[in-house]
Write a protein that holds these residues in place. Structure first.
Motif, mmCIF file in Angstrom:
data_model
loop_
_atom_site.group_PDB
_atom_site.id
_atom_site.type_symbol
_atom_site.label_atom_id
_atom_site.label_comp_id
_atom_site.label_asym_id
_atom_site.label_seq_id
_atom_site.Cartn_x
_atom_site.Cartn_y
_atom_site.Cartn_z
ATOM 1 N N ARG A 142 -1.333 0.506 19.454
ATOM 2 C CA ARG A 142 -0.108 1.248 19.748
ATOM 3 C C ARG A 142 1.031 0.681 18.906
ATOM 4 N N GLU A 172 -2.132 5.032 18.358
ATOM 5 C CA GLU A 172 -0.897 5.750 18.696
ATOM 6 C C GLU A 172 0.265 5.215 17.850
ATOM 7 N N ARG A 230 5.514 -3.580 18.737
ATOM 8 C CA ARG A 230 6.684 -2.947 19.352
ATOM 9 C C ARG A 230 7.965 -3.583 18.830
ATOM 10 N N ASP A 270 4.339 6.207 17.531
ATOM 11 C CA ASP A 270 5.356 7.102 18.085
ATOM 12 C C ASP A 270 6.287 7.626 16.988
ATOM 13 N N THR A 291 5.095 1.243 18.357
ATOM 14 C CA THR A 291 6.286 1.901 18.881
ATOM 15 C C THR A 291 7.544 1.249 18.316
ATOM 16 N N GLU A 307 9.390 7.296 16.583
ATOM 17 C CA GLU A 307 10.442 6.385 16.135
ATOM 18 C C GLU A 307 9.916 5.327 15.157
#
Length: 355
Positions: A263, A245, A282, A247, A265, A249
């Motif tokens: 992930r 994943e 992140r 995102d 992000t 942004e």
């Protein structure tokens, strides 16, 4: 033809990583360096592999298994201590039988594999074939001396005064003639049976010893600097693949692999880079030539030109580069403490302090 792969070394130059893990299993682009050698052997058409293992045998066996994942049949050959490359040939005698074989150091990395070398050996079948490469400081390697026709006339192990800049690469090809040679030599000053001494015995008895000087990429991944360099080289050949994943942004630039289950992000990743399965990135920056293993956490941090092993976490760190971060390691900011200077000065001293 068989392959004898050496994976029994202690890996002292990679400590503390190798206090808890085999050096041959330290990942390059998220794949153990040993796997690259096994894949090269399989690509050369060799299917039977004897794996020399030491105190990390259980870990290597758990990861490598019976070799089926590489199309190989692997036999584990225990070595009680690192006693030299020739000693590995000595203890593998029964398994090797009278077959020709390639001996491959499990922590070495050669771009392009060994298929061409094996094919040439099979066609010409000298008693021994060695690979050489030019290095700036050959004192840390086995060193070959060639005559005017390019024939090998002498070998030395880590000489103080090398006679050439041609270092032995960690791949050798032998006929059964090598077995008499390893029985004929005695331990060196290091207390090991040196393969250079065994090959020198072949030369002294007028055996056919040939060499190939390679111009491609080779590294002994025995220290952190070389591990990072090999990681960089492998990452340069990456093809982008975003299975995890990412995102809206986040920004992905260049050749980047985000494995399934990862992930990303509010982050920026500059390739070539790979993010392992289950890893969370992140509010962070991952720079070029970085591989992050499985199930890691990179939070509010910057990491570049580094290898991060599985289950490691880096949180709130402004900048990490040229680093090797071990499994389950935690990297966080140091607590803020007042700065102070403690001085014991003699009379008439003058001190400048940068505040």
């Amino acid at each position: 033809m068989k392959a004898l792969v050496l994976s029994g070394g202690a890996g002292t130059r990679l400590r503390p990583i190798t206090h808890t893990s085999a050096k041959q299993l330290v990942p390059v682009a998220n794949k153990p360096v040993l796997f690259y050698g096994l894949e090269s052997i399989a690509a050369a058409g060799i299917t039977e592999v004897g794996l020399i293992v030491g105190e990390t045998c259980d870990e290597i066996r758990q990861v490598v298994g019976d070799g089926a994942q590489f199309g190989l049949k692997i036999t584990y050959i225990p070595q009680d201590a690192p006693r030299g490359l020739a000693h590995a040939v000595l203890i593998a005698r029964d398994w090797l039988g009278d077959d020709d074989f390639v001996m491959y150091l499990g922590d070495n990395f050669i771009i392009g594999g060994i298929a061409g070398l094996v094919e040439t050996f099979r066609e010409n079948r000298p008693d021994a074939q060695i690979l050489l490469t030019r290095v700036p400081d050959p004192r840390a390697f086995g060193v070959a001396e060639l005559d005017g026709d390019g024939r090998v006339i002498g070998l030395e192990e880590k000489p103080d005064r090398p006679k050439s800049d041609l270092a032995l690469v960690g791949v050798y090809l032998f006929t059964p003639a090598i077995h008499e040679a390893v029985r004929a030599i005695r331990p060196s000053g290091r207390g090991e049976l040196e393969i250079t001494d065994a090959i020198q015995h072949l030369i002294d008895t007028r055996a056919d010893v040939r060499s190939t000087v390679i111009k491609g990429y080779w590294k002994d991944t025995g220290n952190v600097g070389d591990m990072l360099e090999v990681n960089r080289t492998v990452l340069e050949s990456l093809e982008s693949r975003l299975e995890g994943e990412v995102d809206a942004e986040s920004e992905i630039i260049g050749q980047v692999v985000v494995e399934a289950g990862a992930r990303v992000t509010h982050s920026r990743i500059i390739g070539p880079a790979v993010i392992g399965a289950g890893t969370e990135v992140r509010h962070s920056y991952i720079g070029a030539f970085t591989s992050v293993g499985e199930d890691c956490q990179i939070l509010d941090s910057e990491v570049e030109f580094s290898i991060v092993l599985r289950n490691a976490s880096i949180r709130g760190v402004a900048r990490i580069e040229a680093s090797l971060i071990g499994r389950h390691a935690e990297v966080t900011p140091a607590p803020v403490v007042p700065h102070a200077h403690r001085l014991i000065l003699g009379d008439h001293s003058k001190v400048q302090i940068h505040s």
